[in-house]
Design a protein around this motif. Sequence first.
Motif, PDB file in Angstrom:
ATOM      1  N   ARG A  19      17.392  -8.728  -9.700  1.00  0.00           N
ATOM      2  CA  ARG A  19      17.999  -9.382  -8.536  1.00  0.00           C
ATOM      3  C   ARG A  19      16.945  -9.768  -7.517  1.00  0.00           C
ATOM      4  NH1 ARG A  19      19.658  -7.550  -3.738  1.00  0.00           N
ATOM      5  NH2 ARG A  19      19.642  -5.353  -4.351  1.00  0.00           N
ATOM      6  N   THR A  22      17.363 -11.810  -4.045  1.00  0.00           N
ATOM      7  CA  THR A  22      18.673 -12.463  -3.964  1.00  0.00           C
ATOM      8  C   THR A  22      19.659 -11.530  -3.257  1.00  0.00           C
ATOM      9  OG1 THR A  22      18.277 -13.606  -6.062  1.00  0.00           O
ATOM     10  CG2 THR A  22      20.552 -13.509  -5.273  1.00  0.00           C
ATOM     11  N   VAL A  27      25.153 -12.577  -5.436  1.00  0.00           N
ATOM     12  CA  VAL A  27      25.437 -12.151  -6.808  1.00  0.00           C
ATOM     13  C   VAL A  27      26.931 -11.866  -6.962  1.00  0.00           C
ATOM     14  CG1 VAL A  27      24.972 -10.404  -8.575  1.00  0.00           C
ATOM     15  CG2 VAL A  27      23.124 -11.209  -7.089  1.00  0.00           C
ATOM     16  N   ALA A  30      28.892 -15.093  -7.175  1.00  0.00           N
ATOM     17  CA  ALA A  30      28.707 -15.790  -8.446  1.00  0.00           C
ATOM     18  C   ALA A  30      29.502 -15.129  -9.573  1.00  0.00           C
ATOM     19  CB  ALA A  30      27.224 -15.841  -8.800  1.00  0.00           C
ATOM     20  N   LEU A  31      29.625 -13.797  -9.519  1.00  0.00           N
ATOM     21  CA  LEU A  31      30.321 -13.066 -10.581  1.00  0.00           C
ATOM     22  C   LEU A  31      31.777 -12.766 -10.228  1.00  0.00           C
ATOM     23  CD1 LEU A  31      27.315 -12.671 -11.534  1.00  0.00           C
ATOM     24  CD2 LEU A  31      28.081 -10.468 -12.429  1.00  0.00           C
ATOM     25  N   ARG A  58      27.019 -12.037 -17.797  1.00  0.00           N
ATOM     26  CA  ARG A  58      27.007 -12.992 -16.690  1.00  0.00           C
ATOM     27  C   ARG A  58      25.834 -12.741 -15.753  1.00  0.00           C
ATOM     28  NH1 ARG A  58      32.480 -11.747 -17.047  1.00  0.00           N
ATOM     29  NH2 ARG A  58      32.468 -10.509 -15.124  1.00  0.00           N
ATOM     30  N   ASP A  61      22.720 -14.157 -17.422  1.00  0.00           N
ATOM     31  CA  ASP A  61      22.717 -15.619 -17.298  1.00  0.00           C
ATOM     32  C   ASP A  61      22.320 -16.032 -15.885  1.00  0.00           C
ATOM     33  OD1 ASP A  61      23.463 -15.986 -19.923  1.00  0.00           O
ATOM     34  OD2 ASP A  61      25.604 -16.216 -19.484  1.00  0.00           O
ATOM     35  N   LEU A  62      22.866 -15.359 -14.898  1.00  0.00           N
ATOM     36  CA  LEU A  62      22.572 -15.681 -13.505  1.00  0.00           C
ATOM     37  C   LEU A  62      21.089 -15.499 -13.208  1.00  0.00           C
ATOM     38  CD1 LEU A  62      23.705 -16.352 -10.631  1.00  0.00           C
ATOM     39  CD2 LEU A  62      23.943 -13.866 -10.298  1.00  0.00           C
ATOM     40  N   TYR A  63      20.495 -14.440 -13.768  1.00  0.00           N
ATOM     41  CA  TYR A  63      19.088 -14.140 -13.504  1.00  0.00           C
ATOM     42  C   TYR A  63      18.142 -14.891 -14.456  1.00  0.00           C
ATOM     43  CZ  TYR A  63      20.981 -10.194 -10.790  1.00  0.00           C
ATOM     44  OH  TYR A  63      21.655  -9.412  -9.878  1.00  0.00           O
ATOM     45  N   ARG A  64      18.714 -15.703 -15.343  1.00  0.00           N
ATOM     46  CA  ARG A  64      17.931 -16.501 -16.301  1.00  0.00           C
ATOM     47  C   ARG A  64      16.979 -15.616 -17.132  1.00  0.00           C
ATOM     48  NH1 ARG A  64      18.431 -21.935 -14.877  1.00  0.00           N
ATOM     49  NH2 ARG A  64      19.229 -22.296 -12.760  1.00  0.00           N
TER      50      ARG A  64
END
Length: 280
Positions: A19, A22, A27, A30-31, A58, A61-64
């Motif tokens: 994270r 961020t 977060v 987004a989730l 998820r 994916d968010l954190y690539r």
Amino acid sequence: MTTPTVNRWQLARTLKNLRGNTPPADVAKALKTTVSTVHRWETSGEGGSVPSPGALDRLLDLYRVPPSEAERITALRRNARKNAWWNPYRVERTYGMFVDLESAATSIETYESTLIAGLAQTQDYARAVIRATNIDGDDADVDQEVTVRLARQQAWSESDGARLGIVLGEAAVRQCVGGSAVMRKQLEHLAEFSHHPKVELQVLPYSAGEHAAIHAAGFATLKLTNDGLAVVYSASQTGSLFLDDPPVVERYTTIFNKLRIAASGEGASRDLISSIMRDL
């Protein structure tokens, strides 16, 4: 040995690092969850929780997160959810977490002001302590906790075993727990235990006066070199505390080193134990 608790600790730390800067609120948005849930996913000790498989996917994916790293993190989550050997027993979850960390530790430094350290207790001494402090339970609860304590000892003795540094307050070896016969056998065992090649046992005598842990009933610092973890554990009648912030762990390491300096040497400590044993 990697345990469910160790995997959980590593997962929480990994998610917090991913994270980065961020905001937790971003977060959570987004989730479609809450900020408190995000914080629980990043909490390794008491109060933490493991994200569901979908939530973890998820997050990654968010954190690539690259596929290879995502696979490693997913394995941490899977292993964190496995049952530990102590799960069938009726023990507090925080105590079970401590047992997991202890079994994976490469070194343990423990200070007890009024009790013999758990790994060095005899069965009768352990039963007397557990029965006295288990004010809300029954005999079955006492039996289960004694079983777990003996299993901890067996796991330590049969494995490579962590290096074990123990400092006991003089009160711990003088308090007559379970009656004279039980305490005499406990001190005999303690003297023998102190000769184990991986054990360094010292007694902090009354004559040492004030010392660095004078406000503490006891604590244990567990270092898991292979897993990159170090945790301080402290238990009381009303709860347990886990501390893994590096500066805090370093402070407790310093406190323990000061206790070692203030305590009697191993030979003098054995002499004191033998003297007390003769008087029982």
